[in-house]
Design a protein around this motif. Structure first.
Motif, PDB file in Angstrom:
ATOM      1  N   GLY A   1      14.826  -1.130 -20.259  1.00 43.60           N
ATOM      2  CA  GLY A   1      13.552  -0.998 -19.564  1.00 43.60           C
ATOM      3  C   GLY A   1      12.453  -1.744 -20.309  1.00 43.60           C
ATOM      4  N   HIS A   2      12.254  -1.388 -21.576  1.00 41.22           N
ATOM      5  CA  HIS A   2      11.322  -2.162 -22.417  1.00 41.22           C
ATOM      6  C   HIS A   2      11.919  -3.551 -22.643  1.00 41.22           C
ATOM      7  CE1 HIS A   2       8.415  -3.044 -25.562  1.00 41.22           C
ATOM      8  NE2 HIS A   2       9.385  -3.229 -26.431  1.00 41.22           N
ATOM      9  N   THR A   3      13.213  -3.574 -22.984  1.00 41.13           N
ATOM     10  CA  THR A   3      14.022  -4.788 -22.939  1.00 41.13           C
ATOM     11  C   THR A   3      15.338  -4.409 -22.265  1.00 41.13           C
ATOM     12  OG1 THR A   3      15.082  -4.364 -25.069  1.00 41.13           O
ATOM     13  CG2 THR A   3      13.071  -5.707 -25.110  1.00 41.13           C
TER      14      THR A   3
ATOM     15  N   GLY B   1      13.193   3.738 -30.749  1.00 39.60           N
ATOM     16  CA  GLY B   1      12.739   2.346 -30.602  1.00 39.60           C
ATOM     17  C   GLY B   1      11.432   2.284 -29.843  1.00 39.60           C
ATOM     18  N   ASP B   2      11.325   1.330 -28.919  1.00 41.92           N
ATOM     19  CA  ASP B   2      10.111   1.228 -28.099  1.00 41.92           C
ATOM     20  C   ASP B   2      10.353   1.794 -26.703  1.00 41.92           C
ATOM     21  OD1 ASP B   2       8.838   0.119 -30.219  1.00 41.92           O
ATOM     22  OD2 ASP B   2       8.392  -1.804 -29.270  1.00 41.92           O
ATOM     23  N   THR B   3      11.317   2.711 -26.580  1.00 45.07           N
ATOM     24  CA  THR B   3      11.526   3.363 -25.286  1.00 45.07           C
ATOM     25  C   THR B   3      10.557   4.521 -25.115  1.00 45.07           C
ATOM     26  OG1 THR B   3      13.836   2.694 -25.225  1.00 45.07           O
ATOM     27  CG2 THR B   3      13.228   4.564 -23.831  1.00 45.07           C
TER      28      THR B   3
ATOM     29  N   THR C   1      16.748  -1.760 -32.791  1.00 41.71           N
ATOM     30  CA  THR C   1      16.667  -1.032 -31.522  1.00 41.71           C
ATOM     31  C   THR C   1      16.442  -1.988 -30.359  1.00 41.71           C
ATOM     32  OG1 THR C   1      14.283  -0.664 -31.755  1.00 41.71           O
ATOM     33  CG2 THR C   1      15.773   1.069 -32.596  1.00 41.71           C
ATOM     34  N   HIS C   2      15.837  -3.116 -30.648  1.00 43.33           N
ATOM     35  CA  HIS C   2      15.680  -4.185 -29.661  1.00 43.33           C
ATOM     36  C   HIS C   2      15.177  -5.417 -30.401  1.00 43.33           C
ATOM     37  CE1 HIS C   2      11.650  -2.493 -29.951  1.00 43.33           C
ATOM     38  NE2 HIS C   2      11.148  -3.520 -29.300  1.00 43.33           N
ATOM     39  N   ALA C   3      15.145  -6.552 -29.688  1.00 41.77           N
ATOM     40  CA  ALA C   3      14.924  -7.834 -30.376  1.00 41.77           C
ATOM     41  C   ALA C   3      13.501  -8.350 -30.231  1.00 41.77           C
ATOM     42  CB  ALA C   3      15.928  -8.866 -29.877  1.00 41.77           C
ATOM     43  N   HIS C   4      12.505  -7.489 -30.370  1.00 42.77           N
ATOM     44  CA  HIS C   4      11.124  -7.986 -30.389  1.00 42.77           C
ATOM     45  C   HIS C   4      10.683  -8.257 -31.819  1.00 42.77           C
ATOM     46  CE1 HIS C   4       9.902  -6.446 -26.138  1.00 42.77           C
ATOM     47  NE2 HIS C   4      10.376  -7.669 -26.115  1.00 42.77           N
ATOM     48  N   TYR C   5       9.813  -9.260 -31.925  1.00 41.33           N
ATOM     49  CA  TYR C   5       9.431  -9.800 -33.233  1.00 41.33           C
ATOM     50  C   TYR C   5       8.959  -8.737 -34.222  1.00 41.33           C
ATOM     51  CZ  TYR C   5       7.285 -13.175 -36.461  1.00 41.33           C
ATOM     52  OH  TYR C   5       6.945 -13.926 -37.559  1.00 41.33           O
ATOM     53  N   ASP C   6       8.177  -7.777 -33.739  1.00 43.21           N
ATOM     54  CA  ASP C   6       7.627  -6.776 -34.663  1.00 43.21           C
ATOM     55  C   ASP C   6       8.695  -5.800 -35.185  1.00 43.21           C
ATOM     56  OD1 ASP C   6       7.556  -6.002 -31.912  1.00 43.21           O
ATOM     57  OD2 ASP C   6       6.224  -4.337 -32.373  1.00 43.21           O
ATOM     58  N   HIS C   7       9.907  -5.905 -34.657  1.00 43.06           N
ATOM     59  CA  HIS C   7      11.017  -5.057 -35.137  1.00 43.06           C
ATOM     60  C   HIS C   7      12.086  -5.841 -35.878  1.00 43.06           C
ATOM     61  CE1 HIS C   7       9.772  -1.445 -32.826  1.00 43.06           C
ATOM     62  NE2 HIS C   7       9.089  -2.386 -32.191  1.00 43.06           N
ATOM     63  N   ILE C   8      11.996  -7.179 -35.829  1.00 41.54           N
ATOM     64  CA  ILE C   8      13.092  -7.996 -36.391  1.00 41.54           C
ATOM     65  C   ILE C   8      12.633  -9.010 -37.426  1.00 41.54           C
ATOM     66  CG2 ILE C   8      14.452  -7.764 -34.269  1.00 41.54           C
ATOM     67  CD1 ILE C   8      13.692 -10.616 -33.501  1.00 41.54           C
TER      68      ILE C   8
HETATM   69 ZN   LIG Z   1       9.237  -4.034 -28.413  1.00 43.58          ZN
END
Ligand SMILES: [Zn+2]
Length: 208
Positions: free
Chosen positions: A132-134, A149-151, A56-63
């Motif tokens: 927005g978040h990314t 995701g984190d939206t 959903t986006h490329a932040h560490y806790d998701h990838i």
């Molecule tokens: Zn995130």
């Protein structure tokens, strides 16, 4: 309607979702912040064919476990919005530096843009670009579910103080999500499920 299983052992409590078509066994993994082994075991027991690993986006806790998932599901394509694919190999922007383990991840196979669809047999997931978040954050909509995701979270929404996050942009994305049917079930990147209707009425942070 797709079948969905949520895994909740991710870093910072991030969720990983396994979504599949129970007629064909075609499946997709959404976010890979949870250790792979238990999910791979589950998918094997259900005889699922994982076609896509969507971020959903490329932040560490998701990838962070992406390499394990690629090894477990070698036929699956990794997929992300192009504006977040550029974060994958940037340890500052993918936030791995914040976790004390600077990491360059490989780029994804498939670029997902607004309106693209991923097919699991007759089930489809449609990509909504919700920056927005990314800048490259996406939600996936299908079968009455929104993977947000984190939206959007239960009672909250993604922070905008990391990297290129932007509050006005996130606000526009949230208002767009609020045009979806109220009964749409929201499955966020962290925490418990909710609905579009509930968040429109009750999301405390939106009225601050
Ligand atoms: Zn995130």
């Amino acid at each position: 309607m797709p079948v969905i299983k949520r895994f909740t052992e991710g870093l910072l409590g991030s969720n990983t979702y396994l979504v599949w078509n129970d007629k064909t066994g075609e499946a997709c993994v959404i976010d890979v912040g949870n250790p792979c082994a238990i999910i791979a075991e589950f998918a094997a027991a259900q005889k699922l064919k994982v076609k896509y690993i969507v971020l959903t986006h490329a932040h560490y806790d998701h990838i962070l476990y992406i390499e394990d998932f690629c090894a477990a599901f070698p036929e699956a394509l990794t997929a992300i919005h192009p504006n977040d694919d550029v974060l994958m190999d940037d340890p500052n922007l993918n936030c791995s530096v914040l976790f004390g383990s600077a990491h360059e991840f490989r780029h994804c196979d498939l670029m997902l843009n607004e309106g693209d669809t991923l097919a699991l047999g007759e089930e489809t997931l449609t990509v909504l670009h919700t920056p927005g978040h990314t800048e490259g954050g996406i939600c996936l909509l299908g079968g009455g579910y929104l993977f947000s995701g984190d939206t959007l979270f239960y009672d909250s929404f993604g922070r905008t103080d990391l990297g290129r996050g932007d509050m006005d942009t996130l606000g526009n994305s949230l208002h767009r999500l609020f045009t979806l049917p109220e009964e749409t079930i929201v499955l966020p990147g962290h925490g418990t499920r909710t609905t579009i209707g509930r968040e429109k009425r009750e999301n405390y942070f939106l009225y601050m």
